[in-house]
Structure formats: C-alpha cells, structure tokens
Design an enzyme around this catalytic site. Structure first.
Site, PDB file in Angstrom:
ATOM      1  CG  ASP A  10      -2.224  -0.599   1.019  1.00 31.43           C
ATOM      2  OD1 ASP A  10      -2.524  -0.951  -0.118  1.00 31.43           O
ATOM      3  OD2 ASP A  10      -2.986  -0.717   2.003  1.00 31.43           O
TER       4      ASP A  10
ATOM      5  CE  LYS B 296      -7.840   6.165  -2.098  1.00 35.10           C
ATOM      6  NZ  LYS B 296      -7.313   5.996  -0.733  1.00 35.10           N
TER       7      LYS B 296
ATOM      8  CG  MET C 146      -8.254   8.251   6.773  1.00 34.86           C
ATOM      9  SD  MET C 146      -9.285   6.969   6.056  1.00 34.86           S
ATOM     10  CE  MET C 146      -9.399   5.818   7.423  1.00 34.86           C
TER      11      MET C 146
END
Ligand code: SAH
Length: 247
Positions: free
Chosen positions: A35, A56, A168
């Site tokens: 990741d 991502k 987050m």
C-alpha cells in the site's frame, strides 16, 4: 497446494516498529502487494520477492479493492506465498477484515499479522500517553472519513470521557471541531495533530479544540496525520496539572 495469504501490518513508518512476525512473513513471501502508506524501507526484508504497488498511486484507480482481491487470489492459487502489506495495523481502518473474509470464502488460508497502528505510534512518539490514571480511562479510535457519508455519534464521543484518536481527519477538521463543540466538549480540550508519525519527517502541531482548525491551516498540516483529542494531548505534566486545577 495450500493457498495462503498473509495480511501484514507494516506499522506506522519506522522500520524498527515492524514485528518479528511481519519480518518472517516478508522473508517467506514470493509476492508482496504494498500500500501507499507503507515505508518502502521495510522491503529490505523481502529482497527476492516480486513487489506490486497497489495503493491509489499504484495505478489501480478503478475498482481498486476488487482488483486487489483478484490479484491476491490469483497468486495464492498459483501456489505463491503472498504478503499483503498495509500501513499500521491491517484491521484498523485497513480493510483487513474484508480482505480476509473474501479470501477465506474462496478457500484461501489467511494469516493476519498485527502492526502498530498510526494512532498509537503517533501519540507515543510525541510523549502522549493515550490512557493516564485518573485522566483518561480509555481510547476511542475513529475515522472522520466514511464511504457512505454516515456520521459518527459525535455527542457520545464528545461526552464519553475517553481520549479520541482520529484517522483520516485532515480534510474534515472543520466538521470534527464543530461536531465536538456542539456535542459539549470543552473548547480548551487539548489537541495534538501528528503528521508522518514515526518517520524522520514527523511534525506535530499542538492546539486545542477551539483553535485546531486555524492552527492546522497555519501549520499546513498534511495527510497522513492523526489527531489526538483529550486532556492527555497536552502531555503528562499539563494533564496532571489540569486535574489538580479542576479536581
Ligand atoms: N491501517 C492504518 C490506517 C490506515 S487509514 C493504521 O493502522 O495505521 C490511513 C490514515 O492513517 C491516514 O489518513 C492517517 O490518519 C493515518 N496514518 C497512517 N500512517 C500515518 C503516519 N505515519 N502518521 C500519521 N498518521 C498516519
């Protein structure tokens, strides 16, 4: 051939915070799916493995989760030892539970390996004890970011008396602040915002509930960062003094 996938926590960044079990899994792995938030330095434990970035920024923007699932399954069914390396702990806002279930349903053996989650590491790196006798009797880990726009019970969090650790949260500082104030949390409640915890570029911004948004803006707080909200966020001395003052 018994297919097996290790879902491994890589910890918050400092390679020394990796567990021995994580090192063993990496050592055995033929394929490592990594990741974004994983420090590439930990890959020194799997020099021969094929490394596949799946964050991502790794080029799988569309349906990334389904793509990752299939990739793990494919390699496991080829008899490869697969390690799926995630930042922090795989089961703290890391989809470890979902991935384990999906693989197990398809007959793949899964072994989960804990990592040190960023919230715990960040607090410790800044000298913040998340629990402190007489001051904080518990810790609540929450994420400010949800896929379905559901909301947390902010009032319960504001009044629960535990230290809050928010993941987050950088893009949601205004909402967090407004909801906790509306929920009855004192404006002077200390807040620590810790960016890149445990990495050489770690930065910390100390503030309070009333000022946190303005202070974070001035500080140019960037993700990844965690927020620690509660008396302990001011450090042990200040927390103990505030107890004397109010007690
Ligand atoms: N599974 C991870 C969390 C993944 S969610 C864990 O257990 O730590 C991603 C969020 O984790 C980021 O938005 C940030 O809030 C936090 N995070 C991850 N690594 C971090 C770090 N080194 N410093 C501060 N926050 C971090």
């Amino acid at each position: 051939m018994n297919a097996k996938v290790w879902l491994v926590g890589a910890g918050p960044g400092d390679p020394e915070l990796l567990t021995l079990k994580a090192v063993r899994a990496l050592n055995q792995a033929d394929v490592v799916l990594i990741d974004d938030l994983v420090n590439p330095a930990v890959l020194s434990h799997c020099p021969a493995a094929r490394i596949i970035p799946v964050g991502k920024r790794g080029g799988c923007r569309s349906t990334p989760q389904a793509f990752i699932h299939r990739l793990m399954l494919r390699y496991a069914r080829q008899g490869k030892c697969v390690a799926r390396l995630k930042g922090g702990d795989p089961c703290i806002f890391g989809r470890g539970g979902e991935e384990a279930q999906w693989l197990q349903e398809r007959g793949v053996e899964v072994e989960l390996v804990n990592g040190i989650t960023a919230g715990l590491a960040g607090a410790t790196q800044c000298g913040i004890p998340l629990t402190l006798r007489g001051i904080s009797r518990g810790v609540t880990l929450v994420t400010a970011h949800t896929q379905d726009d559901s909301t947390l019970n902010w009032q319960a969090l504001a009044q629960g008396g535990t230290t809050l650790v928010v993941y987050m949260g950088v893009a949601k500082l205004d909402e967090i602040q407004a909801q906790l104030l509306a929920g009855g949390m004192a404006a002077a409640t200390p807040v620590a915002m810790i960016e890149n915890a445990s990495l050489p570029q770690q930065r910390e911004c100390r503030s309070n509930l009333l000022q946190m948004r303005a202070d974070a803006l001035a500080f140019k707080l960037q993700s990844p960062a965690i927020l620690v909200i509660g008396e302990v966020a001011a450090g042990v001395d200040a927390a103990l003094q505030s107890q004397v003052a109010t007690g």
